[in-house]
Design a protein around this motif. Structure first.
Motif, PDB file in Angstrom:
ATOM      1  N   ILE A  19      24.624 -25.838  10.854  1.00 22.52           N
ATOM      2  CA  ILE A  19      23.694 -25.168  11.768  1.00 22.52           C
ATOM      3  C   ILE A  19      24.397 -24.915  13.095  1.00 22.52           C
ATOM      4  N   PRO A  21      24.828 -24.646  17.074  1.00 17.24           N
ATOM      5  CA  PRO A  21      24.289 -25.526  18.125  1.00 17.24           C
ATOM      6  C   PRO A  21      23.009 -25.013  18.757  1.00 17.24           C
ATOM      7  N   GLN A  24      19.887 -25.951  16.696  1.00 18.67           N
ATOM      8  CA  GLN A  24      19.647 -27.354  16.377  1.00 18.67           C
ATOM      9  C   GLN A  24      18.192 -27.757  16.632  1.00 18.67           C
ATOM     10  N   ASN A  25      17.670 -27.396  17.784  1.00 23.03           N
ATOM     11  CA  ASN A  25      16.300 -27.804  18.130  1.00 23.03           C
ATOM     12  C   ASN A  25      15.274 -27.186  17.193  1.00 23.03           C
ATOM     13  N   TYR A  28      15.555 -28.990  13.901  1.00 22.23           N
ATOM     14  CA  TYR A  28      15.061 -30.359  14.068  1.00 22.23           C
ATOM     15  C   TYR A  28      13.535 -30.378  13.987  1.00 22.23           C
ATOM     16  N   MET A  85      20.927 -35.202  14.006  1.00 23.06           N
ATOM     17  CA  MET A  85      20.711 -33.946  14.717  1.00 23.06           C
ATOM     18  C   MET A  85      20.337 -34.197  16.176  1.00 23.06           C
ATOM     19  N   GLN A  86      19.607 -35.278  16.425  1.00 21.47           N
ATOM     20  CA  GLN A  86      19.156 -35.570  17.783  1.00 21.47           C
ATOM     21  C   GLN A  86      20.245 -36.235  18.619  1.00 21.47           C
ATOM     22  N   HIS A  88      23.562 -36.471  17.766  1.00 21.33           N
ATOM     23  CA  HIS A  88      24.883 -35.888  17.532  1.00 21.33           C
ATOM     24  C   HIS A  88      25.923 -36.969  17.226  1.00 21.33           C
TER      25      HIS A  88
END
Length: 314
Positions: A19, A21, A24-25, A28, A85-86, A88
């Protein structure tokens, strides 16, 4: 301790999902919503089967165990994915990686066995309706469930112990979002022929044979229906087996696509997408399949809500 003595590395690095950067959110939030939906949906089925007396039947006993298996199966991989993911932080300790592999195998195998048991239950219900209660006795139902749990324990433990004996050297990067057994074997710097042989043999026993048993059960069901053809009988059989067939298709379709039919030019992206379908999407969809197409579940939910409202009124 065993892992540290036999390997020169103490942790693995999970590359996670490919994914960007800036996305990412978004992903998530998406995976968090899917995981919470999986938890709530499967917990709802488990609670309803416990609270509503009309669901105290073999079919819903098996369904409650399937829901528990789906809940745990998703919990094996998704929380770690969300954490990575949160934060890293792709690192996962050696022991944790083996533990994740064990529980991943455990709950995926358990679902396979439970789907066979549910297929047998539908076979008896349609082909021997007058003897259904006598055949599917409480003792037999509990024995089938217990056997499923025990067999999965031995199978998952076998692969975990075989993996623990391997040596891992410099390369500790896993191009996946969880500790997949095949990905770990590619990183081993010792002989993996025994592991591969056991995977080949046990794969047939755990996946192929249950799948053939399910096909055999539905072949007998179709044969029984065709002997007395009627639109009412066909509709009843479809309503009885439709949900189970949907779950079987979803489960075995993703498993076959991921493990049994890899293409020659299979990419990491394709394998990752199939793994997401298998580990995240399927456990989330199963409660919807059983609840939206099942009048008993809808009726049970209404009765439970009415009882709670009456208690509050009193």
């Amino acid at each position: 301790m065993m892992g540290r003595n036999q390997t020169s590395i103490s942790e693995f690095l999970l590359l996670g999902l490919p994914i960007q950067p800036e996305q990412q959110n978004l992903f998530y939030a998406l995976f968090l919503a899917m995981y919470l939906t999986t938890l709530l949906g499967n917990l709802l089925i488990i609670v309803l089967t416990q609270l509503d007396s009309q669901l105290h039947t073999p079919m819903y006993l098996f369904l409650s165990h399937l829901s528990f298996s789906d809940l745990c199966f998703s919990s094996v991989t998704v929380p770690r994915l969300l954490q990575n993911m949160q934060n890293h932080d792709p690192s996962v300790p050696y022991a944790d990686c083996l533990a994740q592999m064990y529980f991943f195998l455990y709950f995926s195998d358990l679902e396979s066995f439970l789907l066979v048991v549910m297929a047998y239950d539908r076979y008896v219900a349609i082909c021997f309706p007058l003897r259904y209660t006598a055949i599917m006795s409480p003792m037999l139902c509990l024995a089938l469930v217990a056997l499923s749990w025990v067999l999965t324990t031995f199978h998952a433990m076998l692969h975990t112990l075989l993996m623990a004996r391997l040596c891992f050297c410099a390369d500790n990067v896993i191009p996946h979002f969880f500790c997949d057994m095949s990905a770990l074997l590619k990183l081993a710097c010792s002989d993996t022929r025994v592991n591969e042989l056991v995977i080949f043999i046990m794969g047939g026993l755990i996946l192929v044979i249950p799948f053939l048993l399910i096909l055999g059960s539905y072949a007998r069901i179709v044969s029984s229906i065709l002997k007395v053809p009627s639109s009412k009988g066909i509709c009843k059989a479809f309503s009885t087996c439709g949900s189970h067939l949907s779950v079987v298709s979803l489960f075995y379709g993703t498993v076959i696509g991921l493990y049994l039919c890899p293409s020659a030019n299979s990419s990491t992206l394709k394998e990752t997408v199939m793994a997401v379908m298998y580990t995240v999407v399927t456990p989330m969809l199963n409660p919807f399949i059983y609840s939206l197409r099942n009048r008993d579940m809808k009726g049970a939910l209404e009765r439970v809500i009415c009882k709670r409202q009456n208690l509050f009124l009193l």
